[in-house]
Design a protein around this motif. Structure first.
Motif, PDB file in Angstrom:
ATOM      1  N   ALA A  39       0.836  -1.212   0.000  1.00 30.30           N
ATOM      2  CA  ALA A  39       0.000   0.000   0.000  1.00 30.30           C
ATOM      3  C   ALA A  39       0.868   1.258   0.000  1.00 30.30           C
ATOM      4  O   ALA A  39       0.549   2.250  -0.676  1.00 30.30           O
ATOM      5  N   ALA A  40       1.966   1.216   0.746  1.00 34.66           N
ATOM      6  CA  ALA A  40       2.868   2.369   0.793  1.00 34.66           C
ATOM      7  C   ALA A  40       3.466   2.657  -0.579  1.00 34.66           C
ATOM      8  O   ALA A  40       3.565   3.823  -0.998  1.00 34.66           O
ATOM      9  N   GLU A  41       3.857   1.591  -1.291  1.00 39.71           N
ATOM     10  CA  GLU A  41       4.420   1.778  -2.630  1.00 39.71           C
ATOM     11  C   GLU A  41       3.376   2.320  -3.604  1.00 39.71           C
ATOM     12  O   GLU A  41       3.674   3.173  -4.440  1.00 39.71           O
ATOM     13  N   TYR A  42       2.142   1.843  -3.492  1.00 40.76           N
ATOM     14  CA  TYR A  42       1.077   2.324  -4.375  1.00 40.76           C
ATOM     15  C   TYR A  42       0.790   3.799  -4.113  1.00 40.76           C
ATOM     16  O   TYR A  42       0.589   4.582  -5.050  1.00 40.76           O
ATOM     17  N   LEU A  43       0.785   4.180  -2.858  1.00 41.33           N
ATOM     18  CA  LEU A  43       0.515   5.575  -2.516  1.00 41.33           C
ATOM     19  C   LEU A  43       1.599   6.492  -3.077  1.00 41.33           C
ATOM     20  O   LEU A  43       1.319   7.624  -3.487  1.00 41.33           O
ATOM     21  N   LYS A  44       2.840   6.012  -3.102  1.00 38.21           N
ATOM     22  CA  LYS A  44       3.924   6.807  -3.689  1.00 38.21           C
ATOM     23  C   LYS A  44       3.652   7.072  -5.168  1.00 38.21           C
ATOM     24  O   LYS A  44       3.833   8.191  -5.659  1.00 38.21           O
ATOM     25  N   LEU A  45       3.208   6.039  -5.887  1.00 39.91           N
ATOM     26  CA  LEU A  45       2.933   6.193  -7.317  1.00 39.91           C
ATOM     27  C   LEU A  45       1.736   7.097  -7.555  1.00 39.91           C
ATOM     28  O   LEU A  45       1.739   7.908  -8.487  1.00 39.91           O
ATOM     29  N   ALA A  46       0.719   6.977  -6.706  1.00 38.35           N
ATOM     30  CA  ALA A  46      -0.509   7.750  -6.902  1.00 38.35           C
ATOM     31  C   ALA A  46      -0.330   9.232  -6.593  1.00 38.35           C
ATOM     32  O   ALA A  46      -1.193  10.048  -6.957  1.00 38.35           O
ATOM     33  N   GLN A  47       0.775   9.593  -5.958  1.00 36.39           N
ATOM     34  CA  GLN A  47       0.935  10.993  -5.565  1.00 36.39           C
ATOM     35  C   GLN A  47       1.031  11.935  -6.753  1.00 36.39           C
ATOM     36  O   GLN A  47       0.581  13.077  -6.683  1.00 36.39           O
ATOM     37  N   PHE A  48       1.603  11.474  -7.882  1.00 37.35           N
ATOM     38  CA  PHE A  48       1.732  12.358  -9.035  1.00 37.35           C
ATOM     39  C   PHE A  48       0.379  12.862  -9.531  1.00 37.35           C
ATOM     40  O   PHE A  48       0.158  14.079  -9.624  1.00 37.35           O
ATOM     41  N   PRO A  49      -0.593  11.995  -9.853  1.00 36.69           N
ATOM     42  CA  PRO A  49      -1.887  12.529 -10.291  1.00 36.69           C
ATOM     43  C   PRO A  49      -2.641  13.275  -9.192  1.00 36.69           C
ATOM     44  O   PRO A  49      -3.341  14.271  -9.478  1.00 36.69           O
ATOM     45  N   LEU A  50      -2.494  12.844  -7.932  1.00 30.77           N
ATOM     46  CA  LEU A  50      -3.204  13.522  -6.851  1.00 30.77           C
ATOM     47  C   LEU A  50      -2.661  14.923  -6.606  1.00 30.77           C
ATOM     48  O   LEU A  50      -3.426  15.883  -6.434  1.00 30.77           O
ATOM     49  N   TRP A  51      -1.332  15.059  -6.585  1.00 33.09           N
ATOM     50  CA  TRP A  51      -0.727  16.391  -6.461  1.00 33.09           C
ATOM     51  C   TRP A  51      -1.148  17.271  -7.631  1.00 33.09           C
ATOM     52  O   TRP A  51      -1.477  18.452  -7.456  1.00 33.09           O
ATOM     53  N   THR A  52      -1.127  16.706  -8.834  1.00 32.28           N
ATOM     54  CA  THR A  52      -1.440  17.493 -10.036  1.00 32.28           C
ATOM     55  C   THR A  52      -2.836  18.089  -9.947  1.00 32.28           C
ATOM     56  O   THR A  52      -3.047  19.281 -10.231  1.00 32.28           O
ATOM     57  N   LEU A  53      -3.804  17.274  -9.566  1.00 27.23           N
ATOM     58  CA  LEU A  53      -5.183  17.757  -9.465  1.00 27.23           C
ATOM     59  C   LEU A  53      -5.299  18.892  -8.459  1.00 27.23           C
ATOM     60  O   LEU A  53      -5.961  19.917  -8.721  1.00 27.23           O
ATOM     61  N   SER A  54      -4.641  18.752  -7.316  1.00 26.19           N
ATOM     62  CA  SER A  54      -4.689  19.804  -6.294  1.00 26.19           C
ATOM     63  C   SER A  54      -3.996  21.076  -6.762  1.00 26.19           C
ATOM     64  O   SER A  54      -4.493  22.192  -6.537  1.00 26.19           O
ATOM     65  N   PHE A  55      -2.850  20.935  -7.439  1.00 25.13           N
ATOM     66  CA  PHE A  55      -2.134  22.120  -7.916  1.00 25.13           C
ATOM     67  C   PHE A  55      -2.934  22.860  -8.984  1.00 25.13           C
ATOM     68  O   PHE A  55      -2.886  24.098  -9.047  1.00 25.13           O
ATOM     69  N   VAL A  56      -3.638  22.143  -9.831  1.00 22.40           N
ATOM     70  CA  VAL A  56      -4.498  22.811 -10.817  1.00 22.40           C
ATOM     71  C   VAL A  56      -5.516  23.691 -10.096  1.00 22.40           C
ATOM     72  O   VAL A  56      -5.753  24.848 -10.487  1.00 22.40           O
ATOM     73  N   THR A  57      -6.105  23.146  -9.035  1.00 26.18           N
ATOM     74  CA  THR A  57      -7.071  23.927  -8.246  1.00 26.18           C
ATOM     75  C   THR A  57      -6.417  25.155  -7.636  1.00 26.18           C
ATOM     76  O   THR A  57      -6.971  26.265  -7.694  1.00 26.18           O
ATOM     77  N   PHE A  58      -5.229  24.991  -7.044  1.00 21.39           N
ATOM     78  CA  PHE A  58      -4.548  26.126  -6.410  1.00 21.39           C
ATOM     79  C   PHE A  58      -4.232  27.209  -7.425  1.00 21.39           C
ATOM     80  O   PHE A  58      -4.428  28.406  -7.160  1.00 21.39           O
ATOM     81  N   PHE A  59      -3.711  26.836  -8.580  1.00 24.00           N
ATOM     82  CA  PHE A  59      -3.341  27.824  -9.598  1.00 24.00           C
ATOM     83  C   PHE A  59      -4.556  28.583 -10.113  1.00 24.00           C
ATOM     84  O   PHE A  59      -4.454  29.755 -10.478  1.00 24.00           O
ATOM     85  N   ARG A  60      -5.698  27.917 -10.141  1.00 24.71           N
ATOM     86  CA  ARG A  60      -6.905  28.586 -10.633  1.00 24.71           C
ATOM     87  C   ARG A  60      -7.569  29.446  -9.558  1.00 24.71           C
ATOM     88  O   ARG A  60      -8.222  30.430  -9.881  1.00 24.71           O
ATOM     89  N   GLN A  61      -7.394  29.079  -8.311  1.00 24.27           N
ATOM     90  CA  GLN A  61      -8.053  29.799  -7.225  1.00 24.27           C
ATOM     91  C   GLN A  61      -7.232  30.975  -6.694  1.00 24.27           C
ATOM     92  O   GLN A  61      -7.788  31.893  -6.109  1.00 24.27           O
TER      93      GLN A  61
END
Length: 468
Positions: A82-104
């Motif tokens: 699970a820890a390894e999967y969470l590391k991989l999933a961070q790229f799309p999750l960070w990206t989605l949040s950063f898109v929101t921050f840049f727009r807000q």
């Protein structure tokens, strides 16, 4: 946002010292908490929650499928997997949040270059401090061989740190370019290209050349600030001219010396058949097969230089014949003495034993343990296939390909707007991240790297979908 980015190199330093104390779980936990907090905040302020539902749904459902199959086979380490999967999933999750921050947040997408330049400055300070206190860390550090090559600082994984540096130099140069002060841009070039050069990896050296070349092309095409092309040209020429004196070349020289030792051992056994190359499907003459077998058993089925494990654990696990076949009966040290190739070979042999369902959703991370050694592939793209299967590769590939498609679409619709330094910097960062993932490794599954790749991806999205 500034604090979120500024803490990244500090977490990397903490990871280094926690690694020395064998307590990296602490920084992994801190990064996980930070990711969850950012995701929750992004979800709270976004105007498009459907995107979050879709992202979280895909990430969650795939994990359930992967986990269910692992339980079917007999889960060895659910927590580690699970820890390894969470590391991989961070790229799309960070990206989605950063898109929101840049727009807000107004002009945040413009100011982020300065924030990333500050991160580069923090890394320089950490490296300087390591020398001041007399505890420098080298990229290639083998005290038993008296080998100390490259400048690394208090950062634990050379491959990952190399990727981080290549991702931070483009925004550093953009920050210097925006100042419109030639002396400031020259200092940015000196610091950025200098550190890439002296880090000593192939990724940082060739990354420096690609970055300098890309900036030159963008400035010339737009015919803007042409005077700033001078330090870029100087850097490009210096990198090429002084390649032979670089730490990277020194490291390659040592590797070549090791290869020559094993080549001599193999040649002594092969004799006049030393140039034989196996072609798939052909029958190997018995006398040559006997010599090849001796190369594997007498040279590589024994401890190597400085006690290094060569192929003995793979031979013990899979059998001599299977290992020879997987290596296509190669006898050259560039293949058999190469650790990167060995990791891929070990995982490919594990992969071939899996059933169809497992190949759809991947094997658990513990499968990379062969004997007492961990053969986690350094190259991220093959690792993505082995750990998350055809479905995981398809999902991750679609996410990445979206940004490539958006960039191409933007170029076709309005190349004059897109082909500029402001757009070029995140495009360069994104391309370098993917290139580093394949040719260097320790990128897509390292949150310390993907956080910067996520910034680049989010900048590309916001630039191509501007509402202002």
């Amino acid at each position: 946002m500034a604090a979120l980015l500024a803490v990244q190199p500090l977490l990397d330093v903490l990871s280094y010292f926690m690694g020395q104390a064998e307590a990296t779980w602490l920084t992994t936990a801190l990064r996980t908490i930070l990711l969850l907090a950012v995701c929750l905040y992004g979800f709270a302020i976004t105007e498009n929650r459907r995107a979050y539902y879709a992202m979280y749904g895909v990430v969650g459902v795939f994990w359930l499928l992967h986990m269910a199959n692992s339980f079917r086979l007999g889960y060895q380490d659910p927590v580690g997997d699970a820890a390894e999967y969470l590391k991989l999933a961070q790229f799309p999750l960070w990206t989605l949040s950063f898109v929101t921050f840049f727009r807000q947040r107004k002009n945040l997408d413009y100011r982020v270059a300065g924030m990333l330049a500050a991160n580069f400055g923090i890394i320089l300070l950490v490296i300087a401090l390591s020398y001041v206190v007399g505890k420098p860390v080298y990229t290639y550090d083998y005290p038993d061989r008296n080998v100390f090559i490259g400048i690394l600082g208090w950062f634990g994984v050379a491959n990952s740190q190399s990727s981080i540096l290549t991702l931070l130099v483009p925004p550093l140069l953009l920050w210097g370019l925006r100042s419109r002060r030639l002396w400031q841009f020259c200092l940015c070039c000196l610091a950025g290209f200098g550190l890439l050069y002296f880090t000593g990896t192939r990724l940082t050296y060739y990354g420096a050349i690609l970055i300098a070349g890309a900036f030159l092309v963008l400035l010339v095409l737009r015919r803007q600030q042409l005077l700033f092309c001078i330090p870029l040209c100087v850097a490009l020429v210096a990198l090429i001219v002084f390649r032979g004196a670089s730490p990277m070349a020194e490291r390659q020289g040592l590797t070549a010396d090791s290869y020559s030792i094993y080549q001599e051992k193999a040649d002594a056994i092969l004799g006049e058949d030393k140039d034989y190359v196996y072609k798939e499907g052909e029958e190997i003459p018995p006398e040559i097969l006997e010599k090849i077998t001796r190369v594997y058993t007498e040279v590589y089925d024994k401890p190597g230089l400085y006690g290094a494990t060569l192929l003995e654990d793979l031979i013990d696990e899979f059998g001599l014949e299977a290992v020879m076949e997987q290596y296509n009966y190669a006898t050259d040290p560039q293949t058999l003495y190469n650790t990167r190739v060995k990791k891929l070979t070990a995982m490919e042999m594990v992969w071939q034993k899996q059933d169809f369902i497992t190949k759809l959703v991947g094997v658990e991370y513990a499968q990379c343990h062969v004997g007492s050694h961990i053969y986690d592939p350094e190259n991220d793209l093959p690792a993505l296939l082995y750990y998350y299967g055809y479905v995981g590769v398809a999902l991750y590939g679609l996410f990445v390909l979206y940004f490539f498609g958006a960039c191409i679409k933007g170029l076709v619709k309005n190349w004059q707007r897109v082909l500029c330094v402001e757009f070029g910097v995140p495009a360069i960062m994104f391309a370098l991240m993917l290139g580093g993932a394949q040719f260097s490794g320790q990128v897509l599954r390292k949150p310390s790297v993907t956080v910067y790749g996520s910034v680049a991806a989010a900048l590309l999205y916001v630039y191509l979908h501007s509402t202002r």
